[in-house]
Enzyme design. Structure first.
Site, PDB file in Angstrom:
ATOM      1  N   ASN A 114       5.033   0.401   3.294  1.00  0.00           N
ATOM      2  CA  ASN A 114       4.867  -0.689   4.271  1.00  0.00           C
ATOM      3  C   ASN A 114       6.125  -0.906   5.099  1.00  0.00           C
ATOM      4  O   ASN A 114       6.385  -2.030   5.563  1.00  0.00           O
ATOM      5  CB  ASN A 114       4.462  -1.985   3.565  1.00  0.00           C
ATOM      6  CG  ASN A 114       3.157  -1.849   2.815  1.00  0.00           C
ATOM      7  OD1 ASN A 114       3.150  -1.627   1.616  1.00  0.00           O
ATOM      8  ND2 ASN A 114       2.056  -1.933   3.522  1.00  0.00           N
ATOM      9  N   CYS A 143       0.835  -1.199   0.000  1.00  0.00           N
ATOM     10  CA  CYS A 143       0.000   0.000   0.000  1.00  0.00           C
ATOM     11  C   CYS A 143       0.868   1.246   0.000  1.00  0.00           C
ATOM     12  O   CYS A 143       2.026   1.211   0.409  1.00  0.00           O
ATOM     13  CB  CYS A 143      -0.890   0.033   1.237  1.00  0.00           C
ATOM     14  SG  CYS A 143      -2.011  -1.359   1.355  1.00  0.00           S
ATOM     15  N   THR A 144       0.298   2.338  -0.461  1.00  0.00           N
ATOM     16  CA  THR A 144       0.945   3.642  -0.352  1.00  0.00           C
ATOM     17  C   THR A 144      -0.120   4.639   0.087  1.00  0.00           C
ATOM     18  O   THR A 144      -1.165   4.743  -0.561  1.00  0.00           O
ATOM     19  CB  THR A 144       1.529   4.090  -1.708  1.00  0.00           C
ATOM     20  OG1 THR A 144       2.424   3.080  -2.188  1.00  0.00           O
ATOM     21  CG2 THR A 144       2.289   5.406  -1.554  1.00  0.00           C
ATOM     22  N   ARG A 198       8.886   1.404  -3.126  1.00  0.00           N
ATOM     23  CA  ARG A 198       7.912   2.297  -3.771  1.00  0.00           C
ATOM     24  C   ARG A 198       8.007   3.698  -3.175  1.00  0.00           C
ATOM     25  O   ARG A 198       7.474   4.661  -3.709  1.00  0.00           O
ATOM     26  CB  ARG A 198       6.497   1.745  -3.560  1.00  0.00           C
ATOM     27  CG  ARG A 198       6.193   0.525  -4.411  1.00  0.00           C
ATOM     28  CD  ARG A 198       5.002  -0.229  -3.889  1.00  0.00           C
ATOM     29  NE  ARG A 198       5.353  -1.018  -2.718  1.00  0.00           N
ATOM     30  CZ  ARG A 198       4.761  -0.901  -1.546  1.00  0.00           C
ATOM     31  NH1 ARG A 198       3.770  -0.045  -1.371  1.00  0.00           N
ATOM     32  NH2 ARG A 198       5.143  -1.644  -0.525  1.00  0.00           N
TER      33      ARG A 198
END
Lengths: 253, 123
Positions: free
Chosen positions: A178, A1-2, A191
């Site tokens: 994360n 997730c971001t 990311r």
């Protein structure tokens, strides 16, 4: 997730997230995709929780899941949750729960209770900081006025860190994937660096939900695990969820 | 090789909103959840619309576990234990989860697993 909470030059806050899920849960060789990710996409819904015909809170959710991973209390605060991996993980909390030690809370139930019952950014922050959990997590919280944005890094039993925006010389945005923000991300799953590079190019003068959408849909922030992107403006009482895929060539995570 | 530049990374996108093109798979449909209804009834309309997709997902989760434990015993024990676990969940979540199981026709243990998957998965 971001997840990202950002503040523009006028003090208005924006909150957005990519929901990535399904790592190692079945790889579809034919379509080059994660099976669970693909199956979660048609289950993704926008929910408007109402009492007496009035909105109490809104969320982006999966049909069949009663907890919350992304939501907003209109005009008050926004909340997203990112997965935090740890050896001291949720399976220990579940064992303790089964054995009768039930002083911790299930992650999704806590976020739901906060969205349903908390009446301010500070109250939500307090609940997310102090409540014992069954599993570690990152809570990303946004408010309705300048400086109200933070990432709360949680272990099962305590708060390890609160990273605030725009206070005491802090940054104009917080961005969580994360990994703990004070440590480097795993080298095969970075990311954070590309997302930060895109955010830094936007600057507080140009930040908006469309420009954050640009960041979240740039590969590898967008990847094969991405189910959806949610955009939230608490001030405008606006929450939008878009189902997204990542056509080849694309990182598997 | 590990430190080499990500071959799939791209330059920061511009003007991609409103979403369109091959990355865009649609809008999430909107549903109202009426908190004035009894917890067991709140999710009925949504689940009625999505039960086929939900069944597909729970079948896949079961299939993945069966791949790891082919005898099926572990899956059976887990589902039985998770059914018992539902009785310990706090109000209104237990009632809502039971309502979803009833509305979808999916075994309660599988709906419980879907709802506690985060806690199981965080190791």
């Amino acid at each position: 997730c971001t997840s990202i909470v950002a503040e523009d030059k006028t003090g208005k806050l924006y909150h957005a997230r990519n929901l990535d899920f399904g790592l190692f849960l079945g790889w579809d060789v034919k379509n080059s995709s994660w099976t669970i990710t693909e199956e979660l996409r048609p289950l993704t819904v926008s929910l408007d929780f109402q009492r007496n015909n009035k909105t109490v809170f809104k969320s982006s959710n999966f049909a069949g899941y009663v907890g919350m991973v992304s939501g907003m209390k209109p005009g008050i605060f926004s909340l997203t949750m990112n997965e935090r991996f740890s050896i001291d993980g949720g399976y220990i909390g579940i064992f303790q729960w089964i054995l009768g030690k039930r002083d911790g809370m299930w992650m999704g139930f806590l976020t739901r209770a906060v969205l349903e019952n908390s009446t301010s950014y500070e109250d939500a922050k307090d609940q997310l900081t102090k409540t014992k959990l069954l599993a570690p997590a990152y809570f990303i919280l946004g408010g309705n006025r300048t400086g109200q944005g933070c990432v709360i890094t949680r272990s099962r039993l305590s708060t390890l860190d609160i990273w605030n925006i725009n206070t005491n010389g802090g940054p104009w945005y917080v961005l969580e994937t994360n990994y703990d923000h004070w440590e480097d991300p795993f080298v095969l799953d970075d990311r954070r660096t590309p997302a930060r590079r895109c955010m830094d190019r936007i600057t507080p003068e140009n930040i908006s939900l469309p420009t954050i959408f640009d960041v979240l849909t740039t590969k590898p922030v967008l990847n094969k695990l991405t189910v959806s992107t949610t955009l939230i403006s608490v001030t405008d009482s606006r929450i939008e969820t878009y189902l997204l895929g990542c056509p080849d060539p694309c990182n598997p995570w | 090789a590990v430190l080499a530049k990500d071959p799939y990374a791209e330059e920061c996108r511009n003007e991609s909103y409103p979403p369109s093109g091959p990355r865009f798979k649609g809008n999430a449909p909107v549903y109202i959840i009426n908190l004035d209804l009894p917890p067991s009834k709140r999710w009925d309309q949504l689940i009625n619309d999505k039960k086929v997709q939900l069944k597909t997902l729970t079948d896949t989760m079961r299939g993945i576990m069966t791949a790891f434990f082919p005898s099926g015993k572990v899956v059976h024990i887990l589902e039985k234990e998770l059914t018992l676990l539902s009785a310990t969940l706090p109000y209104p979540f237990r009632e809502e989860i039971e309502g979803i199981a009833k509305a979808s026709g999916i075994p309660l243990g599988e709906i419980v697993m879907f709802n506690v998957f985060y806690e199981i998965f965080t190791v």
